[in-house]
Every structure is written in structure tokens, then in C-alpha cells.
Write a protein that holds these residues in place. Sequence first.
Motif, PDB file in Angstrom:
ATOM      1  N   GLY A 112      -9.856   5.566   1.608  1.00 31.80           N
ATOM      2  CA  GLY A 112      -9.508   6.377   0.456  1.00 31.80           C
ATOM      3  C   GLY A 112     -10.573   6.422  -0.608  1.00 31.80           C
ATOM      4  O   GLY A 112     -10.285   6.702  -1.761  1.00 31.80           O
ATOM      5  N   HIS A 113     -11.820   6.171  -0.254  1.00 32.58           N
ATOM      6  CA  HIS A 113     -12.902   6.167  -1.233  1.00 32.58           C
ATOM      7  C   HIS A 113     -13.012   7.517  -1.954  1.00 32.58           C
ATOM      8  O   HIS A 113     -13.136   7.566  -3.179  1.00 32.58           O
ATOM      9  N   HIS A 114     -12.949   8.621  -1.199  1.00 33.81           N
ATOM     10  CA  HIS A 114     -13.009   9.949  -1.818  1.00 33.81           C
ATOM     11  C   HIS A 114     -11.782  10.181  -2.697  1.00 33.81           C
ATOM     12  O   HIS A 114     -11.881  10.768  -3.774  1.00 33.81           O
ATOM     13  N   LYS A 115     -10.639   9.722  -2.215  1.00 33.91           N
ATOM     14  CA  LYS A 115      -9.391   9.908  -2.973  1.00 33.91           C
ATOM     15  C   LYS A 115      -9.455   9.163  -4.300  1.00 33.91           C
ATOM     16  O   LYS A 115      -9.103   9.719  -5.356  1.00 33.91           O
ATOM     17  N   ILE A 116      -9.885   7.918  -4.271  1.00 38.70           N
ATOM     18  CA  ILE A 116      -9.957   7.127  -5.501  1.00 38.70           C
ATOM     19  C   ILE A 116     -10.974   7.748  -6.460  1.00 38.70           C
ATOM     20  O   ILE A 116     -10.733   7.824  -7.672  1.00 38.70           O
ATOM     21  N   THR A 117     -12.100   8.210  -5.946  1.00 35.02           N
ATOM     22  CA  THR A 117     -13.094   8.876  -6.785  1.00 35.02           C
ATOM     23  C   THR A 117     -12.474  10.104  -7.456  1.00 35.02           C
ATOM     24  O   THR A 117     -12.663  10.338  -8.651  1.00 35.02           O
ATOM     25  N   ALA A 118     -11.688  10.869  -6.697  1.00 37.96           N
ATOM     26  CA  ALA A 118     -11.026  12.058  -7.246  1.00 37.96           C
ATOM     27  C   ALA A 118      -9.963  11.676  -8.275  1.00 37.96           C
ATOM     28  O   ALA A 118      -9.872  12.301  -9.339  1.00 37.96           O
ATOM     29  N   TYR A 119      -9.162  10.667  -7.977  1.00 34.90           N
ATOM     30  CA  TYR A 119      -8.150  10.214  -8.933  1.00 34.90           C
ATOM     31  C   TYR A 119      -8.814   9.784 -10.243  1.00 34.90           C
ATOM     32  O   TYR A 119      -8.330  10.117 -11.330  1.00 34.90           O
ATOM     33  N   ARG A 120      -9.893   9.038 -10.140  1.00 33.63           N
ATOM     34  CA  ARG A 120     -10.598   8.589 -11.350  1.00 33.63           C
ATOM     35  C   ARG A 120     -11.113   9.780 -12.148  1.00 33.63           C
ATOM     36  O   ARG A 120     -11.001   9.819 -13.366  1.00 33.63           O
ATOM     37  N   ALA A 121     -11.697  10.761 -11.457  1.00 37.34           N
ATOM     38  CA  ALA A 121     -12.229  11.939 -12.144  1.00 37.34           C
ATOM     39  C   ALA A 121     -11.127  12.731 -12.838  1.00 37.34           C
ATOM     40  O   ALA A 121     -11.354  13.333 -13.885  1.00 37.34           O
ATOM     41  N   GLU A 122      -9.917  12.708 -12.269  1.00 39.99           N
ATOM     42  CA  GLU A 122      -8.789  13.428 -12.853  1.00 39.99           C
ATOM     43  C   GLU A 122      -8.011  12.589 -13.864  1.00 39.99           C
ATOM     44  O   GLU A 122      -7.102  13.095 -14.515  1.00 39.99           O
ATOM     45  N   GLY A 123      -8.338  11.295 -13.977  1.00 42.11           N
ATOM     46  CA  GLY A 123      -7.642  10.431 -14.917  1.00 42.11           C
ATOM     47  C   GLY A 123      -6.199  10.155 -14.528  1.00 42.11           C
ATOM     48  O   GLY A 123      -5.332   9.964 -15.383  1.00 42.11           O
ATOM     49  N   VAL A 124      -5.930  10.123 -13.222  1.00 43.69           N
ATOM     50  CA  VAL A 124      -4.579   9.910 -12.697  1.00 43.69           C
ATOM     51  C   VAL A 124      -4.565   8.592 -11.913  1.00 43.69           C
ATOM     52  O   VAL A 124      -5.456   8.369 -11.089  1.00 43.69           O
ATOM     53  N   PRO A 125      -3.560   7.724 -12.158  1.00 47.33           N
ATOM     54  CA  PRO A 125      -3.472   6.506 -11.347  1.00 47.33           C
ATOM     55  C   PRO A 125      -3.279   6.862  -9.875  1.00 47.33           C
ATOM     56  O   PRO A 125      -2.456   7.719  -9.547  1.00 47.33           O
ATOM     57  N   PRO A 126      -4.052   6.252  -8.977  1.00 42.24           N
ATOM     58  CA  PRO A 126      -3.979   6.614  -7.561  1.00 42.24           C
ATOM     59  C   PRO A 126      -2.702   6.140  -6.875  1.00 42.24           C
ATOM     60  O   PRO A 126      -2.084   5.162  -7.267  1.00 42.24           O
ATOM     61  N   SER A 127      -2.355   6.868  -5.834  1.00 37.29           N
ATOM     62  CA  SER A 127      -1.245   6.509  -4.965  1.00 37.29           C
ATOM     63  C   SER A 127      -1.814   5.659  -3.830  1.00 37.29           C
ATOM     64  O   SER A 127      -2.766   6.080  -3.162  1.00 37.29           O
ATOM     65  N   VAL A 128      -1.240   4.475  -3.631  1.00 38.86           N
ATOM     66  CA  VAL A 128      -1.762   3.566  -2.616  1.00 38.86           C
ATOM     67  C   VAL A 128      -0.643   2.916  -1.809  1.00 38.86           C
ATOM     68  O   VAL A 128       0.484   2.789  -2.275  1.00 38.86           O
ATOM     69  N   VAL A 129      -0.998   2.526  -0.612  1.00 43.35           N
ATOM     70  CA  VAL A 129      -0.181   1.627   0.199  1.00 43.35           C
ATOM     71  C   VAL A 129      -0.891   0.289   0.149  1.00 43.35           C
ATOM     72  O   VAL A 129      -2.100   0.218   0.365  1.00 43.35           O
ATOM     73  N   LEU A 130      -0.151  -0.760  -0.185  1.00 36.40           N
ATOM     74  CA  LEU A 130      -0.721  -2.104  -0.258  1.00 36.40           C
ATOM     75  C   LEU A 130      -0.361  -2.902   0.982  1.00 36.40           C
ATOM     76  O   LEU A 130       0.790  -2.919   1.411  1.00 36.40           O
ATOM     77  N   ILE A 131      -1.364  -3.573   1.524  1.00 30.15           N
ATOM     78  CA  ILE A 131      -1.168  -4.535   2.612  1.00 30.15           C
ATOM     79  C   ILE A 131      -1.525  -5.888   2.014  1.00 30.15           C
ATOM     80  O   ILE A 131      -2.627  -6.060   1.483  1.00 30.15           O
ATOM     81  N   SER A 132      -0.617  -6.837   2.074  1.00 35.30           N
ATOM     82  CA  SER A 132      -0.912  -8.152   1.510  1.00 35.30           C
ATOM     83  C   SER A 132      -0.458  -9.244   2.471  1.00 35.30           C
ATOM     84  O   SER A 132       0.445  -9.049   3.283  1.00 35.30           O
ATOM     85  N   ALA A 133      -1.124 -10.382   2.380  1.00 32.14           N
ATOM     86  CA  ALA A 133      -0.776 -11.528   3.224  1.00 32.14           C
ATOM     87  C   ALA A 133       0.608 -12.028   2.830  1.00 32.14           C
ATOM     88  O   ALA A 133       1.001 -11.964   1.669  1.00 32.14           O
ATOM     89  N   ALA A 134       1.342 -12.505   3.800  1.00 35.47           N
ATOM     90  CA  ALA A 134       2.688 -13.029   3.560  1.00 35.47           C
ATOM     91  C   ALA A 134       2.881 -14.318   4.340  1.00 35.47           C
ATOM     92  O   ALA A 134       2.220 -14.550   5.359  1.00 35.47           O
ATOM     93  N   GLN A 135       3.768 -15.125   3.851  1.00 36.71           N
ATOM     94  CA  GLN A 135       4.147 -16.337   4.577  1.00 36.71           C
ATOM     95  C   GLN A 135       5.141 -15.950   5.669  1.00 36.71           C
ATOM     96  O   GLN A 135       5.923 -15.020   5.495  1.00 36.71           O
ATOM     97  N   PRO A 136       5.129 -16.646   6.789  1.00 35.54           N
ATOM     98  CA  PRO A 136       6.097 -16.332   7.840  1.00 35.54           C
ATOM     99  C   PRO A 136       7.519 -16.608   7.353  1.00 35.54           C
ATOM    100  O   PRO A 136       7.740 -17.495   6.524  1.00 35.54           O
ATOM    101  N   GLU A 137       8.448 -15.827   7.823  1.00 35.07           N
ATOM    102  CA  GLU A 137       9.861 -16.064   7.493  1.00 35.07           C
ATOM    103  C   GLU A 137      10.424 -17.068   8.479  1.00 35.07           C
ATOM    104  O   GLU A 137      10.223 -16.952   9.679  1.00 35.07           O
ATOM    105  N   TYR A 138      11.097 -18.058   7.956  1.00 34.58           N
ATOM    106  CA  TYR A 138      11.741 -19.051   8.810  1.00 34.58           C
ATOM    107  C   TYR A 138      13.235 -18.900   8.689  1.00 34.58           C
ATOM    108  O   TYR A 138      13.770 -18.634   7.624  1.00 34.58           O
ATOM    109  N   THR A 139      13.901 -19.057   9.802  1.00 31.16           N
ATOM    110  CA  THR A 139      15.369 -19.011   9.799  1.00 31.16           C
ATOM    111  C   THR A 139      15.890 -20.320  10.310  1.00 31.16           C
ATOM    112  O   THR A 139      15.258 -20.986  11.141  1.00 31.16           O
ATOM    113  N   ASP A 140      17.048 -20.717   9.810  1.00 33.13           N
ATOM    114  CA  ASP A 140      17.690 -21.938  10.303  1.00 33.13           C
ATOM    115  C   ASP A 140      18.272 -21.668  11.684  1.00 33.13           C
ATOM    116  O   ASP A 140      18.936 -20.675  11.893  1.00 33.13           O
ATOM    117  N   SER A 141      17.987 -22.552  12.619  1.00 40.90           N
ATOM    118  CA  SER A 141      18.510 -22.349  13.973  1.00 40.90           C
ATOM    119  C   SER A 141      19.620 -23.311  14.254  1.00 40.90           C
ATOM    120  O   SER A 141      19.729 -24.376  13.792  1.00 40.90           O
TER     121      SER A 141
END
Length: 141
Positions: A112-141
Motif C-alpha cells: 500500500g505504499h502508493h495508497k499511503i502516499t495518496a492518503y497523505r497527499a489528501e490529508g485523509v487517515p488511511p484505511s488499513v488491515v492490521l496483522i499483529s502477533a498474538a498469543q496462542p489460545e489455550y482451552t481447558d481440556s
Amino acid sequence: MERVTITGGTGFLELNTGGRVALPPSLRIALATGQVRRPLADTLREMLALLVDGHYRLSGPHRMAEADELVPVTAWPDHDAGRVSYYRTAIRAGHRPVAIVLAGTRPLLLDGHHKITAYRAEGVPPSVVLISAAQPEYTDS
């Protein structure tokens, strides 16, 4: 927010490797038009396969107020004036193309490099999908 576990990932998108991401045409179109469908794990399957094995959270698309902190994986700003102009026109018309960000101490702009450059030029906060690290989910067995 969705949770996903990656197994058999290529590790291409580690923070220390950088590099350009080649996305399939269907995903590029979805991101360019802002038509990202749910579940995100299905939509982003090809992108997620490039990550190292682990647990992740997927969220968005949503506005990213702190886009100035993004670390690009390629030269910044991008010099393809035609593509940036295309996105600027789309943003002015009310469309919200979507960028993909790997969240962390310093968020990494994966796509999204072109998209972010365009958002910045237009002064609009960009629309993004975030991928972030997570801890594994544990369930009681």
C-alpha cells in the motif's frame, strides 16, 4: 478481530528481511478498491502464507491515525506518480483503498505504499488491515 495460526509459512515477511511482496491479482483488486471481504484470513491467505509460523490477529479495515510511523518495505515515498494520482482521485471520490500493515513496535507497511502516499497527499487517515502477533489460545481440556 480474527485469530489465525500460520503453519508452513515461508517467513518471507520477517521484519529483518524487507523485500517486495507479489500479491495475486484478486487480492490487489480487493485492496485497491477497498472491497476486502470477510473472513480476513481467507481474503489475505496468500499474504499470510509469507509470514513466519505463529499466531496472529487480523483486524480492519479501519482508519490508522498514526500512519506517519509506518516503516516501508520499499523506497518512500513511491515515485509512481500515475498510480498515486489514481489513488488520490479515488480517495477524493470517497473510496477507501486498503493498505496492509504488520503491527509492532514500528509498524511495517507490507502493501500500500502508493495508497499511503495518496492518503497523505489528501490529508485523509488511511484505511488499513492490521496483522499483529498474538498469543496462542489455550482451552481447558
